[in-house]
Design a protein around this motif. Sequence first.
Motif, PDB file in Angstrom:
ATOM      1  N   ALA A  67       1.146   5.038   1.438  1.00 28.17           N
ATOM      2  CA  ALA A  67       0.634   6.097   2.294  1.00 28.17           C
ATOM      3  C   ALA A  67       1.328   7.361   1.825  1.00 28.17           C
ATOM      4  CB  ALA A  67       0.968   5.811   3.750  1.00 28.17           C
TER       5      ALA A  67
ATOM      6  N   TYR B 149       3.831  -1.339   3.243  1.00 26.68           N
ATOM      7  CA  TYR B 149       3.314  -0.098   2.682  1.00 26.68           C
ATOM      8  C   TYR B 149       4.463   0.851   2.422  1.00 26.68           C
ATOM      9  CZ  TYR B 149       3.451   1.865   7.428  1.00 26.68           C
ATOM     10  OH  TYR B 149       3.847   2.295   8.657  1.00 26.68           O
TER      11      TYR B 149
ATOM     12  N   LEU C 276      -2.268   1.787   9.503  1.00 20.61           N
ATOM     13  CA  LEU C 276      -1.562   0.838   8.652  1.00 20.61           C
ATOM     14  C   LEU C 276      -0.678  -0.151   9.404  1.00 20.61           C
ATOM     15  CD1 LEU C 276      -0.575   3.157   5.682  1.00 20.61           C
ATOM     16  CD2 LEU C 276      -2.476   1.548   5.813  1.00 20.61           C
ATOM     17  N   ASN C 277      -0.768  -0.203  10.713  1.00 21.10           N
ATOM     18  CA  ASN C 277       0.056  -1.153  11.463  1.00 21.10           C
ATOM     19  C   ASN C 277      -0.216  -2.596  11.070  1.00 21.10           C
ATOM     20  OD1 ASN C 277       1.819   0.387  12.892  1.00 21.10           O
ATOM     21  ND2 ASN C 277       0.480   0.627  14.648  1.00 21.10           N
TER      22      ASN C 277
ATOM     23  N   SER D 202       0.859  -1.170   0.000  1.00 24.15           N
ATOM     24  CA  SER D 202       0.000   0.000   0.000  1.00 24.15           C
ATOM     25  C   SER D 202       0.896   1.221   0.000  1.00 24.15           C
ATOM     26  CB  SER D 202      -0.882   0.025   1.251  1.00 24.15           C
ATOM     27  OG  SER D 202      -1.663  -1.125   1.316  1.00 24.15           O
TER      28      SER D 202
ATOM     29  N   LEU E 277       1.945  12.083   8.400  1.00 28.89           N
ATOM     30  CA  LEU E 277       2.027  10.766   7.777  1.00 28.89           C
ATOM     31  C   LEU E 277       2.389   9.703   8.813  1.00 28.89           C
ATOM     32  CD1 LEU E 277       1.678   9.253   5.156  1.00 28.89           C
ATOM     33  CD2 LEU E 277       4.057   9.749   4.619  1.00 28.89           C
ATOM     34  N   ASP E 278       3.286  10.030   9.739  1.00 27.04           N
ATOM     35  CA  ASP E 278       3.623   9.094  10.818  1.00 27.04           C
ATOM     36  C   ASP E 278       2.371   8.717  11.610  1.00 27.04           C
ATOM     37  OD1 ASP E 278       6.310   9.057  10.188  1.00 27.04           O
ATOM     38  OD2 ASP E 278       6.870  10.516  11.744  1.00 27.04           O
TER      39      ASP E 278
ATOM     40  N   ARG F  45       5.816   4.708   2.370  1.00 24.20           N
ATOM     41  CA  ARG F  45       5.590   6.069   2.879  1.00 24.20           C
ATOM     42  C   ARG F  45       6.209   7.030   1.889  1.00 24.20           C
ATOM     43  NH1 ARG F  45       7.152   6.513   8.923  1.00 24.20           N
ATOM     44  NH2 ARG F  45       6.755   8.612   8.233  1.00 24.20           N
TER      45      ARG F  45
ATOM     46  N   CYS G 146      -0.005   6.485   9.439  1.00 27.59           N
ATOM     47  CA  CYS G 146       0.538   5.134   9.257  1.00 27.59           C
ATOM     48  C   CYS G 146       0.438   4.325  10.535  1.00 27.59           C
ATOM     49  CB  CYS G 146       1.985   5.195   8.778  1.00 27.59           C
ATOM     50  SG  CYS G 146       2.152   5.821   7.098  1.00 27.59           S
ATOM     51  N   GLU G 147       0.781   4.942  11.658  1.00 23.83           N
ATOM     52  CA  GLU G 147       0.724   4.214  12.918  1.00 23.83           C
ATOM     53  C   GLU G 147      -0.709   3.853  13.293  1.00 23.83           C
ATOM     54  OE1 GLU G 147       1.986   4.955  17.505  1.00 23.83           O
ATOM     55  OE2 GLU G 147       3.407   5.506  15.934  1.00 23.83           O
TER      56      GLU G 147
END
Length: 110
Positions: free
Chosen positions: A6, A52, A46-47, A4, A38-39, A54, A42-43
């Motif tokens: 992000a 994925y 998307l964990n 994926s 973004l961090d 970034r 994602c956290e």
Amino acid sequence: RNSSAASDVYKRQSYGDYDPADIEKMQEWEKQTAHSRLDEICEKFLNACPLYIRHISVGEPSTEILKLIKEEEIDLIVMASRGSESHFDFGSVADRVIKCTSTPTLIVPV
């Protein structure tokens, strides 16, 4: 591909008549803010997805997203768009991405 992307794309601002050193500081702040956002995304979301990508870009959002789709051979696009229960409009970025790519695209109202 089983990955994926992000992505956070932000448009470089026009700062007017500021000192170039101040402009560089503002642009660095924008970049750091984009990385932080973004961090968090994602956290939070998307964990469960170990694969994925970034990516942060500077430029016109739809153009940068379309470049990323092509470069990374993305096979599914998921984008957020503003809307409400009674009225849902694609934003201009989502609209352009949908019109300019053959990659399946899911638009999620937020």
